[in-house]
Scaffold this motif. Structure first.
Motif, mmCIF file in Angstrom:
data_model
loop_
_atom_site.group_PDB
_atom_site.id
_atom_site.type_symbol
_atom_site.label_atom_id
_atom_site.label_comp_id
_atom_site.label_asym_id
_atom_site.label_seq_id
_atom_site.Cartn_x
_atom_site.Cartn_y
_atom_site.Cartn_z
ATOM 1 N N LEU A 125 0.840 -1.180 0.000
ATOM 2 C CA LEU A 125 0.000 0.000 0.000
ATOM 3 C C LEU A 125 0.880 1.236 0.000
ATOM 4 O O LEU A 125 1.570 1.509 0.975
ATOM 5 N N TYR A 127 0.683 4.833 0.283
ATOM 6 C CA TYR A 127 -0.049 6.074 0.585
ATOM 7 C C TYR A 127 0.898 7.146 1.130
ATOM 8 O O TYR A 127 0.892 8.278 0.703
ATOM 9 N N SER A 128 1.693 6.754 2.140
ATOM 10 C CA SER A 128 2.534 7.730 2.828
ATOM 11 C C SER A 128 3.671 8.231 1.943
ATOM 12 O O SER A 128 4.149 7.508 1.079
ATOM 13 N N GLY A 133 3.527 12.066 5.451
ATOM 14 C CA GLY A 133 2.981 11.178 6.485
ATOM 15 C C GLY A 133 1.485 10.958 6.400
ATOM 16 O O GLY A 133 0.966 10.484 5.391
ATOM 17 N N SER A 134 0.778 11.361 7.455
ATOM 18 C CA SER A 134 -0.673 11.133 7.536
ATOM 19 C C SER A 134 -1.480 12.030 6.595
ATOM 20 O O SER A 134 -2.653 11.780 6.365
ATOM 21 N N PRO A 158 7.475 5.498 4.058
ATOM 22 C CA PRO A 158 8.009 4.142 4.115
ATOM 23 C C PRO A 158 6.895 3.129 3.856
ATOM 24 O O PRO A 158 5.833 3.231 4.450
ATOM 25 N N ILE A 159 7.148 2.160 3.014
ATOM 26 C CA ILE A 159 6.101 1.233 2.589
ATOM 27 C C ILE A 159 6.522 -0.214 2.868
ATOM 28 O O ILE A 159 7.596 -0.654 2.424
ATOM 29 N N ASN A 160 5.661 -0.908 3.586
ATOM 30 C CA ASN A 160 5.905 -2.308 3.894
ATOM 31 C C ASN A 160 5.694 -3.160 2.642
ATOM 32 O O ASN A 160 4.663 -3.055 1.997
ATOM 33 N N MET A 214 10.847 -3.256 4.559
ATOM 34 C CA MET A 214 10.421 -1.861 4.741
ATOM 35 C C MET A 214 11.236 -1.044 3.759
ATOM 36 O O MET A 214 12.455 -0.946 3.884
ATOM 37 N N ILE A 368 4.677 -1.006 16.434
ATOM 38 C CA ILE A 368 4.328 -0.286 15.210
ATOM 39 C C ILE A 368 2.818 -0.320 14.939
ATOM 40 O O ILE A 368 2.275 0.520 14.217
ATOM 41 N N PHE A 372 1.096 2.546 12.364
ATOM 42 C CA PHE A 372 0.851 2.504 10.907
ATOM 43 C C PHE A 372 -0.641 2.358 10.611
ATOM 44 O O PHE A 372 -1.434 2.106 11.494
ATOM 45 N N ASP A 373 -0.994 2.582 9.377
ATOM 46 C CA ASP A 373 -2.371 2.412 8.964
ATOM 47 C C ASP A 373 -3.298 3.371 9.713
ATOM 48 O O ASP A 373 -4.415 3.011 10.084
ATOM 49 N N VAL A 377 -3.485 9.119 17.059
ATOM 50 C CA VAL A 377 -4.108 10.455 17.002
ATOM 51 C C VAL A 377 -5.026 10.610 15.793
ATOM 52 O O VAL A 377 -6.083 11.230 15.881
ATOM 53 N N HIS A 381 -8.869 11.474 16.180
ATOM 54 C CA HIS A 381 -9.345 12.671 15.496
ATOM 55 C C HIS A 381 -10.559 12.347 14.619
ATOM 56 O O HIS A 381 -11.584 13.030 14.650
ATOM 57 N N HIS A 492 -8.054 20.490 12.239
ATOM 58 C CA HIS A 492 -7.036 19.755 12.970
ATOM 59 C C HIS A 492 -6.630 20.415 14.273
ATOM 60 O O HIS A 492 -5.783 19.914 14.983
ATOM 61 N N PHE A 499 -9.113 14.832 22.815
ATOM 62 C CA PHE A 499 -8.473 13.536 22.555
ATOM 63 C C PHE A 499 -8.677 12.606 23.754
ATOM 64 O O PHE A 499 -8.886 11.405 23.588
HETATM 65 C C1 LIG Z 1 7.192 0.193 10.041
HETATM 66 C C2 LIG Z 1 6.313 1.103 9.255
HETATM 67 C C3 LIG Z 1 5.507 0.581 8.253
HETATM 68 C C4 LIG Z 1 4.705 1.413 7.478
HETATM 69 N N1 LIG Z 1 3.989 0.884 6.439
HETATM 70 C C5 LIG Z 1 3.323 1.699 5.605
HETATM 71 C C6 LIG Z 1 2.694 1.187 4.445
HETATM 72 O O1 LIG Z 1 2.737 -0.004 4.173
HETATM 73 N N2 LIG Z 1 2.047 2.049 3.630
HETATM 74 C C7 LIG Z 1 1.974 3.393 3.899
HETATM 75 O O2 LIG Z 1 1.357 4.106 3.128
HETATM 76 N N3 LIG Z 1 2.569 3.900 4.991
HETATM 77 C C8 LIG Z 1 3.243 3.100 5.846
HETATM 78 N N4 LIG Z 1 3.880 3.618 6.935
HETATM 79 C C9 LIG Z 1 3.798 5.056 7.179
HETATM 80 C C10 LIG Z 1 2.908 5.382 8.334
HETATM 81 O O3 LIG Z 1 1.574 5.113 8.023
HETATM 82 C C11 LIG Z 1 3.147 6.840 8.648
HETATM 83 O O4 LIG Z 1 4.372 6.867 9.303
HETATM 84 C C12 LIG Z 1 2.038 7.414 9.480
HETATM 85 O O5 LIG Z 1 0.980 7.733 8.617
HETATM 86 C C13 LIG Z 1 2.427 8.626 10.282
HETATM 87 O O6 LIG Z 1 3.105 9.539 9.494
HETATM 88 P P1 LIG Z 1 4.333 10.387 10.075
HETATM 89 O O7 LIG Z 1 5.058 9.594 11.058
HETATM 90 O O8 LIG Z 1 5.043 10.966 8.954
HETATM 91 O O9 LIG Z 1 3.587 11.480 10.933
HETATM 92 P P2 LIG Z 1 2.984 12.856 10.423
HETATM 93 O O10 LIG Z 1 1.800 12.621 9.575
HETATM 94 O O11 LIG Z 1 4.086 13.692 9.879
HETATM 95 O O12 LIG Z 1 2.485 13.464 11.793
HETATM 96 C C14 LIG Z 1 3.433 13.935 12.771
HETATM 97 C C15 LIG Z 1 2.739 14.076 14.091
HETATM 98 O O13 LIG Z 1 1.695 15.059 14.014
HETATM 99 C C16 LIG Z 1 0.642 14.732 14.871
HETATM 100 N N5 LIG Z 1 -0.596 14.531 14.095
HETATM 101 C C17 LIG Z 1 -0.741 14.045 12.833
HETATM 102 N N6 LIG Z 1 -2.048 13.991 12.486
HETATM 103 C C18 LIG Z 1 -2.756 14.449 13.542
HETATM 104 C C19 LIG Z 1 -4.145 14.637 13.807
HETATM 105 N N7 LIG Z 1 -5.086 14.341 12.896
HETATM 106 N N8 LIG Z 1 -4.496 15.131 15.014
HETATM 107 C C20 LIG Z 1 -3.564 15.412 15.937
HETATM 108 N N9 LIG Z 1 -2.251 15.258 15.739
HETATM 109 C C21 LIG Z 1 -1.830 14.784 14.565
HETATM 110 C C22 LIG Z 1 1.038 13.432 15.538
HETATM 111 O O14 LIG Z 1 1.644 13.665 16.759
HETATM 112 C C23 LIG Z 1 2.013 12.843 14.549
HETATM 113 O O15 LIG Z 1 2.863 11.900 15.108
HETATM 114 C C24 LIG Z 1 4.678 2.806 7.737
HETATM 115 C C25 LIG Z 1 5.456 3.328 8.779
HETATM 116 C C26 LIG Z 1 6.290 2.500 9.501
HETATM 117 C C27 LIG Z 1 7.150 3.111 10.562
#
Ligand SMILES: Cc1cc2nc3c(=O)[nH]c(=O)nc-3n(C[C@H](O)[C@H](O)[C@H](O)COP(=O)(O)OP(=O)(O)OC[C@H]3O[C@@H](n4cnc5c(N)ncnc54)[C@H](O)[C@@H]3O)c2cc1C
Lengths: 602, 137
Positions: A125, A127-128, A133-134, A158-160, A214, A368, A372-373, A377, A381, A492, A499
């Motif tokens: 998947l 997405y990130s 990130g999110s 990072p994508i698994n 990863m 983890i 992930f997924d 937060v 949210h 946001h 929370f």
């Molecule tokens: C081992 C591993 C496997 C993964 N596998 C996949 C995968 O297969 N496919 C994929 O697409 N991604 C994958 N990811 C990515 C993972 O989904 C992202 O790391 C995750 O979405 C969080 O993104 P970020 O750490 O960049 O945090 P960011 O989105 O940069 O957010 C930073 C911080 O902001 C705050 N924040 C963010 N959103 C909100 C909110 N709505 N309300 C309040 N506070 C908030 C939180 O404190 C958060 O930690 C993986 C990550 C890891 C480490």
């Protein structure tokens, strides 16, 4: 075999994998720890699962596979992850196929089913992005329309399983202007791409799941045909979010698998280790910690098994239920694993000493899951944005609606009832305020009252359940009042307090699921389940996080629960409300830590 | 924050000439202005919602509010698919009996509201959107 058929696949899989404490068995603890140390992708173990044909259970029956229910799915992912979350997660990226089962064309479904079943296919998947990130809508990977297809540019990270998989679900920006319709989802089949136009990013060294692939994937002027697009241009975010409802819920299966091993390996120690002339398990405090851990699993079971079944009955409510399960179960189990290591003592930190160091690996791997997924937060949210609707809906329930609600609750929670097949087209981006388990709380309380006349449930247990159940209701009413009187904010910038309110809501939700589960299954899940003492302890445990209550509600119930835990351990049964048979283990008879050499002197 | 105040009218618009579509447009403008802390006069009918800082998920939440107000079942992606005040109001006009929905709101709002139970009774005289409860029975 268990009398509930939906647990047979898991039972068979566990039996065929064999006891994880026997080093020669595939995915034994010894082996999975070695794999982790080497940090190399577990190709041959994954191959074993394909040969077993486990992949067929990821393809819905109507697409030619064996998947029939999420309840069955939950159970087998759980036994897989009790051996190794790394392998469990690597194999279960197959689950992303749900995007295609839900939103793909007939042709895409056929192609994918064939790829999974006959070619040992896997997917990832994407997405990130490193920069976003999110924030999916903020993504930079673009898909530019050209005749017959699109040109992709950008990276996902990072994508698994990004490298070791043939299909990548890629969320790409088709409208540079942004907005909710700016994303389009592609089921990118790497085998059909020009290899010069895409590349894999290097392996990322991680804290846990070290043997995972990863990595990431990048595209440079890469042509993908229209046939790889899921639904229409601009529908990407909608199907990404709907797909998350499915996959977030089942992250709980990863956690529950890890929980079983964390508790079992700790018991394995506590039952044999002697200090001060006593076995650890016989010292009251560690015994209580282990009972609490067991209760945590039972509570999470009620939440997760309820959700797994609920998907088939009320898919339209899952923008709420998926967030609750993803938050509650993953964090509750994280905390539980952190609590039991106080019993395992120093060995929790060692990489070889006790059961090949499986505990420290579980601890690392599992951390983890809540991230992930959709992180904790993000899920909280998503939930709080629906609070007003939930609160309003609850206040509006009419008598006819309540009768329907009761019927749905029975269909969801009564494990003997057959489930209709899952209909992904019914998923909705917001739940219109419906949340059956909590909104049916009053119904559950009425049923409890009625039991006074009709069942042989122990009077004292029933009395306590009614008192505790009413406290749950009081807390829920207080929640509703709080929400009704607070100012709603979009966006946001939600207050930190909200929370915390959302966490409480999830805890109440779990309490309601426990009650519902008990009410509908008292006659089929065995004496321990039926007696309801565990339920008294569980409700008390959940409520204690939100209001002052006495430390203990009954030492007798705690002791009876400890006895059940030990019984399941000795019989090699899953720690669960459905304690089906696991592979038999010789571990219960051998080694002892009681040698004087090992003992610390008091 | 009051969600259902349909008595709100844009600046000097005369009540008598407000069509159902305009009522919906006014409601949307009022929502956006309040949620995003903007001057209602600065919100254009033809400008995408996101231009004013409305997040994708907020646009879904807003559908819920509109459903409550009009007492209609609407598609969850309504504001994604019809991303301006003008387009979404037009979509509603073409696909729903807006005149009926709007007239129901107006008549309902004049009816004395009986609260459902004590908890919600309390809500009626408190701040926030608690007074919404009185309308939904
Ligand atoms: C081992 C591993 C496997 C993964 N596998 C996949 C995968 O297969 N496919 C994929 O697409 N991604 C994958 N990811 C990515 C993972 O989904 C992202 O790391 C995750 O979405 C969080 O993104 P970020 O750490 O960049 O945090 P960011 O989105 O940069 O957010 C930073 C911080 O902001 C705050 N924040 C963010 N959103 C909100 C909110 N709505 N309300 C309040 N506070 C908030 C939180 O404190 C958060 O930690 C993986 C990550 C890891 C480490």
């Amino acid at each position: 075999m268990h009398q509930l058929k939906q647990y047979w696949v898991a039972e068979r899989l566990d039996k065929d994998l064999g006891d994880p404490w026997t080093p020669e068995n595939v995915m034994s603890f010894k082996q999975v720890v070695e794999i982790d140390e080497k940090e190399e992708f577990p190709h041959s173990e994954i191959e074993w699962l394909y040969n077993w044909k486990l992949q067929h259970y990821y393809v819905p029956a109507e697409c030619g596979g064996e998947f029939t229910s999420f309840e069955e799915f939950l159970a087998f992912v759980r036994v897989l992850c009790r051996r190794d979350q790394t392998i469990g997660i690597a194999f279960t990226t197959l689950f992303w196929s749900f995007i295609t089962w839900m939103a793909g064309t007939e042709e895409q479904k056929q192609q994918l089913a064939q790829y999974i079943k006959n070619e040992n296919g896997a997917m990832c998947l994407g997405y990130s992005e490193r920069e976003h990130g999110s924030d999916l809508v903020g993504g930079d990977l673009t898909a530019q329309k050209v005749p017959g297809g699109y040109i992709l540019n950008g990276e996902k990270w990072p994508i698994n399983r990004a490298t070791i998989s043939g299909i990548s679900y890629i969320l790409a920006k088709t409208d540079p202007e942004g907005g909710p319709k700016c994303l389009t989802l592609f089921m990118v089949d790497k085998r059909q791409l020009n290899p010069d136009n895409y590349y894999n990013l290097p392996k990322i060294l991680t804290h846990g799941i070290r043997a995972s692939d990863m990595s990431g994937i990048g595209f440079k002027d890469c042509f993908v045909p229209d046939s790889m697009r899921i639904k229409e241009e601009g529908d990407g975010l909608e199907f990404a979010l709907k797909g998350f409802q499915v996959t977030r819920t089942f992250c709980a299966a990863f956690s529950l698998g890890a929980a079983d091993t964390a508790l079992r390996t700790t018991l394995n120690f506590a039952i044999k280790r002697v200090v001060y002339g006593k076995k650890v398990i016989d010292i009251p405090q560690p015994r209580k910690v282990l009972v609490d851990a067991f209760l945590d699993i039972l509570i999470c079971d009620c939440e997760t098994i309820g959700a797994a079944r609920g998907f088939h009955i009320i898919p339209e409510q899952f923008s709420v239920w998926a967030s609750v399960t993803k938050y509650f179960v993953t964090t509750q189990i994280e905390t539980m694993i952190n609590s039991v290591y106080t019993v395992l003592g120093s060995r929790f930190y060692m990489r070889e000493e006790h059961d090949w160091g499986i505990f420290q690996k579980v601890l690392r791997d599992n951390s983890i899951i809540s991230m992930f997924d959709g992180s904790t937060v993000v899920n909280l949210h998503a939930l709080m944005l629906q609070f007003r609707q939930l609160t309003k809906q609850r206040s509006r329930r009419k008598p006819e609606a309540i009768a329907d609600l009761q019927k749905r609750l029975e269909a969801i929670f009564s494990l003997e009832q057959p489930l209709p097949s899952f209909n992904g087209e019914k998923l909705e981006l917001f739940g219109r305020g419906a949340d059956d388990p909590l909104q049916g709380l009053e119904i559950a309380l009425q049923q409890l009252e009625a039991f006074k006349e009709t069942t042989d449930t122990d009077e004292e247990v029933l009395e306590k359940l009614i008192v505790l159940g009413n406290l749950v209701l009081e807390e829920l009413n207080a929640h509703d009042e709080l929400i009704a009187n607070s100012k709603f904010e979009y966006g946001h910038d939600q207050s930190p307090e909200l929370f915390e309110v959302a966490k409480t809501y999830c805890t109440l939700h779990a309490a309601a699921c426990c009650l519902q589960m008990w009410l509908y299954n008292r006659t089929i899940l065995g004496d321990f389940f039926a007696q309801g003492e565990w339920l008294v302890l569980s409700l008390h445990r959940l409520l204690r996080t939100m209001r002052p209550l006495p430390y203990s509600i009954s030492d007798v119930y705690v002791e009876n629960t400890a006895q059940e835990l030990l019984k399941l351990y000795k019989e090699d049964k899953l720690f669960s409300i459905v304690p089906f048979q696991l592979a038999h283990s010789p571990i219960n008879e051998d080694r002892s830590y009681a040698t004087s050499k090992l003992q610390l002197q008091a | 924050m009051q969600l259902q105040s349909s008595s709100y009218k844009l600046n000097n618009q005369a009540t008598a000439t407000t069509t159902p579509v305009e009522t919906v447009q006014n409601w949307l403008i009022k929502q956006l202005a309040e949620q995003l802390r903007l001057d209602p006069a600065s919100i254009k009918l033809t400008e995408p919602f996101t231009r004013y800082g409305l997040d994708s998920i907020d646009a879904v939440t807003l559908v819920g509010d509109l459903e409550d107000w009009l007492d209609l079942d609407l598609p969850d992606t309504l504001f994604w698919d019809h991303p301006t005040v003008e387009k979404s109001a037009k979509y509603l006009e073409e696909n729903y009996d807006l005149a009926d929905a709007v007239s129901n709101i107006e008549s309902e709002e004049t009816v004395t509201e009986t609260p459902i139970n004590e908890t919600q009774d309390n809500n009626n005289d408190k701040k926030g959107w608690g007074n919404l409860f009185g309308r939904f029975k």
